[in-house]
Design an enzyme around this catalytic site. Structure first.
Site, PDB file in Angstrom:
ATOM      1  N   GLU A   1      22.112  -8.405  11.064  1.00  0.00           N
ATOM      2  CA  GLU A   1      23.280  -8.853  13.285  1.00  0.00           C
ATOM      3  C   GLU A   1      22.144  -7.946  14.272  1.00  0.00           C
ATOM      4  O   GLU A   1      23.072  -7.413  13.858  1.00  0.00           O
ATOM      5  CB  GLU A   1      24.725  -9.437  13.026  1.00  0.00           C
ATOM      6  CG  GLU A   1      24.932  -9.900  12.012  1.00  0.00           C
ATOM      7  CD  GLU A   1      27.294  -9.707  11.697  1.00  0.00           C
ATOM      8  OE1 GLU A   1      26.777  -8.123  11.900  1.00  0.00           O
ATOM      9  OE2 GLU A   1      27.541 -10.224  11.894  1.00  0.00           O
ATOM     10  N   PRO A   2      20.995  -7.771  13.999  1.00  0.00           N
ATOM     11  CA  PRO A   2      20.670  -6.386  14.571  1.00  0.00           C
ATOM     12  C   PRO A   2      20.945  -7.678  16.379  1.00  0.00           C
ATOM     13  O   PRO A   2      20.615  -8.682  17.087  1.00  0.00           O
ATOM     14  CB  PRO A   2      19.451  -6.458  15.051  1.00  0.00           C
ATOM     15  CG  PRO A   2      18.660  -7.681  14.140  1.00  0.00           C
ATOM     16  CD  PRO A   2      19.297  -8.140  13.350  1.00  0.00           C
TER      17      PRO A   2
ATOM     18  N   ARG B   1      21.009  -4.425  19.465  1.00  0.00           N
ATOM     19  CA  ARG B   1      20.127  -3.502  19.577  1.00  0.00           C
ATOM     20  C   ARG B   1      18.421  -3.552  19.910  1.00  0.00           C
ATOM     21  O   ARG B   1      17.672  -3.774  20.470  1.00  0.00           O
ATOM     22  CB  ARG B   1      20.506  -2.303  19.282  1.00  0.00           C
ATOM     23  CG  ARG B   1      19.414  -0.703  21.055  1.00  0.00           C
ATOM     24  CD  ARG B   1      20.468   0.548  20.287  1.00  0.00           C
ATOM     25  NE  ARG B   1      21.691   0.226  20.295  1.00  0.00           N
ATOM     26  CZ  ARG B   1      22.859   0.502  20.878  1.00  0.00           C
ATOM     27  NH1 ARG B   1      22.577   1.270  21.809  1.00  0.00           N
ATOM     28  NH2 ARG B   1      24.222   0.468  21.042  1.00  0.00           N
TER      29      ARG B   1
ATOM     30  N   ARG C   1      25.777   2.637  30.897  1.00  0.00           N
ATOM     31  CA  ARG C   1      25.795   3.068  29.365  1.00  0.00           C
ATOM     32  C   ARG C   1      25.696   4.451  29.865  1.00  0.00           C
ATOM     33  O   ARG C   1      26.386   5.167  29.160  1.00  0.00           O
ATOM     34  CB  ARG C   1      24.461   2.453  28.290  1.00  0.00           C
ATOM     35  CG  ARG C   1      24.463   1.030  28.451  1.00  0.00           C
ATOM     36  CD  ARG C   1      23.668   0.399  26.526  1.00  0.00           C
ATOM     37  NE  ARG C   1      23.622   1.640  25.466  1.00  0.00           N
ATOM     38  CZ  ARG C   1      23.688   2.883  25.198  1.00  0.00           C
ATOM     39  NH1 ARG C   1      22.512   3.155  26.184  1.00  0.00           N
ATOM     40  NH2 ARG C   1      23.148   3.037  24.139  1.00  0.00           N
TER      41      ARG C   1
ATOM     42  N   CYS D   1      31.428   4.862  44.022  1.00  0.00           N
ATOM     43  CA  CYS D   1      32.034   6.322  44.583  1.00  0.00           C
ATOM     44  C   CYS D   1      32.383   6.587  43.751  1.00  0.00           C
ATOM     45  O   CYS D   1      34.167   6.868  43.294  1.00  0.00           O
ATOM     46  CB  CYS D   1      32.484   5.846  45.811  1.00  0.00           C
ATOM     47  SG  CYS D   1      32.000   4.759  47.078  1.00  0.00           S
ATOM     48  N   GLU D   2      31.919   7.542  42.176  1.00  0.00           N
ATOM     49  CA  GLU D   2      32.347   8.165  41.791  1.00  0.00           C
ATOM     50  C   GLU D   2      31.541   9.212  41.060  1.00  0.00           C
ATOM     51  O   GLU D   2      30.364   8.894  41.308  1.00  0.00           O
ATOM     52  CB  GLU D   2      32.715   7.224  40.052  1.00  0.00           C
ATOM     53  CG  GLU D   2      33.988   6.636  40.531  1.00  0.00           C
ATOM     54  CD  GLU D   2      34.713   5.566  38.989  1.00  0.00           C
ATOM     55  OE1 GLU D   2      34.832   6.727  37.966  1.00  0.00           O
ATOM     56  OE2 GLU D   2      35.300   4.988  39.166  1.00  0.00           O
TER      57      GLU D   2
ATOM     58  N   TYR E   1      22.700  -4.413  25.721  1.00  0.00           N
ATOM     59  CA  TYR E   1      23.885  -3.668  26.270  1.00  0.00           C
ATOM     60  C   TYR E   1      23.612  -3.307  27.781  1.00  0.00           C
ATOM     61  O   TYR E   1      24.530  -2.489  28.456  1.00  0.00           O
ATOM     62  CB  TYR E   1      24.476  -2.864  25.383  1.00  0.00           C
ATOM     63  CG  TYR E   1      24.618  -4.013  24.092  1.00  0.00           C
ATOM     64  CD1 TYR E   1      25.627  -4.353  23.979  1.00  0.00           C
ATOM     65  CD2 TYR E   1      24.062  -2.595  23.445  1.00  0.00           C
ATOM     66  CE1 TYR E   1      25.899  -4.422  22.415  1.00  0.00           C
ATOM     67  CE2 TYR E   1      24.208  -2.980  21.801  1.00  0.00           C
ATOM     68  CZ  TYR E   1      25.050  -4.155  21.431  1.00  0.00           C
ATOM     69  OH  TYR E   1      25.177  -4.766  20.088  1.00  0.00           O
TER      70      TYR E   1
HETATM   71  N1  LLP Z   1      27.265  -6.463  14.208  1.00  0.00           N
HETATM   72  C1  LLP Z   1      28.738  -6.443  14.704  1.00  0.00           C
HETATM   73  C2  LLP Z   1      29.891  -7.313  14.099  1.00  0.00           C
HETATM   74  C3  LLP Z   1      28.821  -6.125  15.605  1.00  0.00           C
HETATM   75  O1  LLP Z   1      29.521  -4.789  16.274  1.00  0.00           O
HETATM   76  C4  LLP Z   1      27.708  -5.502  16.374  1.00  0.00           C
HETATM   77  C5  LLP Z   1      27.669  -3.992  17.445  1.00  0.00           C
HETATM   78  C6  LLP Z   1      26.863  -6.127  16.587  1.00  0.00           C
HETATM   79  C7  LLP Z   1      26.585  -6.729  14.826  1.00  0.00           C
HETATM   80  C8  LLP Z   1      25.152  -5.593  16.786  1.00  0.00           C
HETATM   81  O2  LLP Z   1      24.905  -3.902  16.422  1.00  0.00           O
HETATM   82  P1  LLP Z   1      23.656  -3.394  16.969  1.00  0.00           P
HETATM   83  O3  LLP Z   1      22.605  -3.914  16.158  1.00  0.00           O
HETATM   84  O4  LLP Z   1      23.553  -3.941  18.277  1.00  0.00           O
HETATM   85  O5  LLP Z   1      23.822  -1.798  16.791  1.00  0.00           O
HETATM   86  N2  LLP Z   1      27.969  -1.561  23.486  1.00  0.00           N
HETATM   87  C9  LLP Z   1      27.445  -0.411  23.134  1.00  0.00           C
HETATM   88  C10 LLP Z   1      26.817  -1.092  21.960  1.00  0.00           C
HETATM   89  C11 LLP Z   1      28.112  -1.498  20.970  1.00  0.00           C
HETATM   90  C12 LLP Z   1      27.488  -2.289  19.319  1.00  0.00           C
HETATM   91  C13 LLP Z   1      29.225  -3.044  19.393  1.00  0.00           C
HETATM   92  N3  LLP Z   1      29.287  -3.560  17.972  1.00  0.00           N
HETATM   93  C14 LLP Z   1      26.192   0.168  23.816  1.00  0.00           C
HETATM   94  O6  LLP Z   1      26.009  -0.089  24.942  1.00  0.00           O
HETATM   95  O7  LLP Z   1      25.800   1.009  22.970  1.00  0.00           O
END
Ligand code: LLP
Length: 424
Positions: A277-278, A280, A316, A347-348, A376
């Site tokens: 489940e990529p 990012r 982020r 304003c922070e 994100y």
């Molecule tokens: N699968 C599940 C169950 C997850 O909770 C997540 C991310 C992913 C897959 C995808 O993960 P990735 O491949 O994108 O690393 N907002 C944060 C990242 C939060 C990720 C939450 N879950 C940021 O901006 O770094």
């Protein structure tokens, strides 16, 4: 190494188009995504795994749910990891068949369960409570209803404690000592249990957690087969591939991880399919955020480049302390001379996109490009300080298309209601 972009006549280009032209045509701030990079990233990760065994890449759409980007990934053959009914319906709107969408929620309400049953997406269950409530809602339809479970692997990864999800005691998943009782219970209730899933966290750079989590999943798969008598069809090890945010940072060795993980699974289980489940990895470096320099300030002790994008547009850096590479896009090849903080209009004091960056001499009107904004970025943006959400543009081989209009000031009021009695 982080993906960098070309320049022409000293101006940064993306998808064959000048960033200065994009900023002037669409206004700033604006997210700009290169379609080819999204496609390349998807293919790289899919090919790395699928050459070893049957593979489903479930794009974690929380990273970016723009309908155009979802359509691109649907064309590529992607599946979806969704976390809300909103995400599921958005993906269906982008043309995904519900059976290509797997829902992995946490603290899922009965209303959500009912909606998910009616749209017929795949369901990955996070807790014993969710299992019992789902069975009750299904009634007689529980017989043969396909599910899988998210377990808590007691393995963590991630760029920040806020996004580490797999540790012991985490709010996510079935605790290890409850896995066998839960699979046993699901079988007894009549469910068709197809798989096992875990996610350790997001954005970490170490590759060990991938092997550790797969090892946990393999051992549980065999235990479930031996003790419960269920032959699982798939192992899903979640997302979390790190992406370089700095020019010199190493890329994640997807090929190496894929070879080792699929070897582990094929040698030690009868499981035929791997899911991942990529989020990012697919979209991060495909997108830049273009902003305009609105103000340059020298306080005597610190110099600031003020821009029109703040943590309302890209949260982020403020929320996770994340690093995003920043350049002056219209002075792309100019020597960097002086240190600045790049700050937004919120304003922070914490509204800082980048600290202590050496940049060429900035001037009001310069175009600032913030890298690796595709994951994100827009999806976490907000209306804080009553600023409309910005737009998104897709570029592809010299052509640009608006894929999200910027909000207007009127949009800020669209859902608000002032009781008549207060209008007097
Ligand atoms: N699968 C599940 C169950 C997850 O909770 C997540 C991310 C992913 C897959 C995808 O993960 P990735 O491949 O994108 O690393 N907002 C944060 C990242 C939060 C990720 C939450 N879950 C940021 O901006 O770094």
């Amino acid at each position: 190494m982080m993906r960098d972009f070309d320049s022409k006549n000293g101006i940064m280009m993306i998808g064959g188009i000048s960033t200065v032209e994009l900023a002037s045509e669409y206004g700033t701030p604006i997210y700009v995504t290169d379609e080819q990079i999204v496609r390349e990233n998807y293919r790289r990760v899919y090919n790395a795994f699928s050459k070893h065994m049957s593979t489903e890449v479930h794009y974690a759409c929380k990273a970016n749910t723009n309908l155009a980007i979802l359509n691109i990934l649907r064309q590529e053959g992607s599946h979806i990891d969704a976390v809300s009914v909103g995400e599921v319906l958005t993906c269906i709107k982008a043309g995904f068949c519900p059976d290509r969408i797997m829902y992995t929620g946490v603290n899922v309400s009965n209303d959500e369960l009912r909606s998910l049953i009616s749209v017929k997406c795949k369901m990955n269950i996070d807790s014993e409570s969710e299992l019992e409530r789902l069975a009750e809602i299904l009634g007689n339809d529980v017989e043969g209803f396909p599910i899988s479970f998210r377990i808590t692997p007691e393995v963590i990864s991630g760029c920040n404690t806020k996004v580490m999800t797999g540790g012991k005691g985490s709010k996510f998943g079935i605790p290890l000592d409850r896995v066998i009782p839960v699979y046993t219970r699901a079988k007894k209730l009549g469910f068709d249990v197809k798989g096992i899933h875990a996610h350790t966290g997001s954005g970490g750079h170490s590759i060990e957690p991938f092997f550790d989590v797969v090892d946990v999943l393999i051992k549980l798969t065999n235990k479930i087969k031996n003790e419960v008598g269920i032959d699982l069809e798939f192992i899903d090890f979640g997302g979390g591939f790190g992406v370089p945010y700095k020019l010199q940072e190493e890329e994640c060795d997807i090929e190496g991880i894929a070879t080792e993980i699929t070897d582990m699974i094929l040698e030690n289980t009868n499981v035929k399919k791997i899911c991942l489940e990529p989020g990012r990895y697919i979209v991060c470096d495909s997108t830049i955020l273009l902003a305009k320099c609105t103000d340059v300030k020298d306080t005597g002790t610190k110099k600031y480049v003020g821009i029109d994008a703040g943590f309302n547009t890209l949260i982020r850096p403020a929320f996770y302390g994340s690093y995003h590479h920043v350049v002056l896009a219209n002075k792309f090849n100019k020597a960097c001379t002086t240190k600045y903080d790049v700050v937004g209009p919120i304003c922070e004091t914490g509204d800082c996109i980048a600290y202590d960056r050496i940049l060429p001499d900035p001037h009001e009107g310069d175009i600032v490009a913030i890298y690796c904004a595709g994951a994100y970025g827009f999806s976490m943006s907000s209306n804080y300080n009553s600023r409309p959400l910005c737009g998104e543009v897709l570029v592809n081989n010299g052509r640009s298309e608006l894929i999200r209009k910027s909000e207007t000031i009127e949009d800020l009021w669209a859902c608000q209601i002032v009781p008549e009695r207060l209008k007097k």
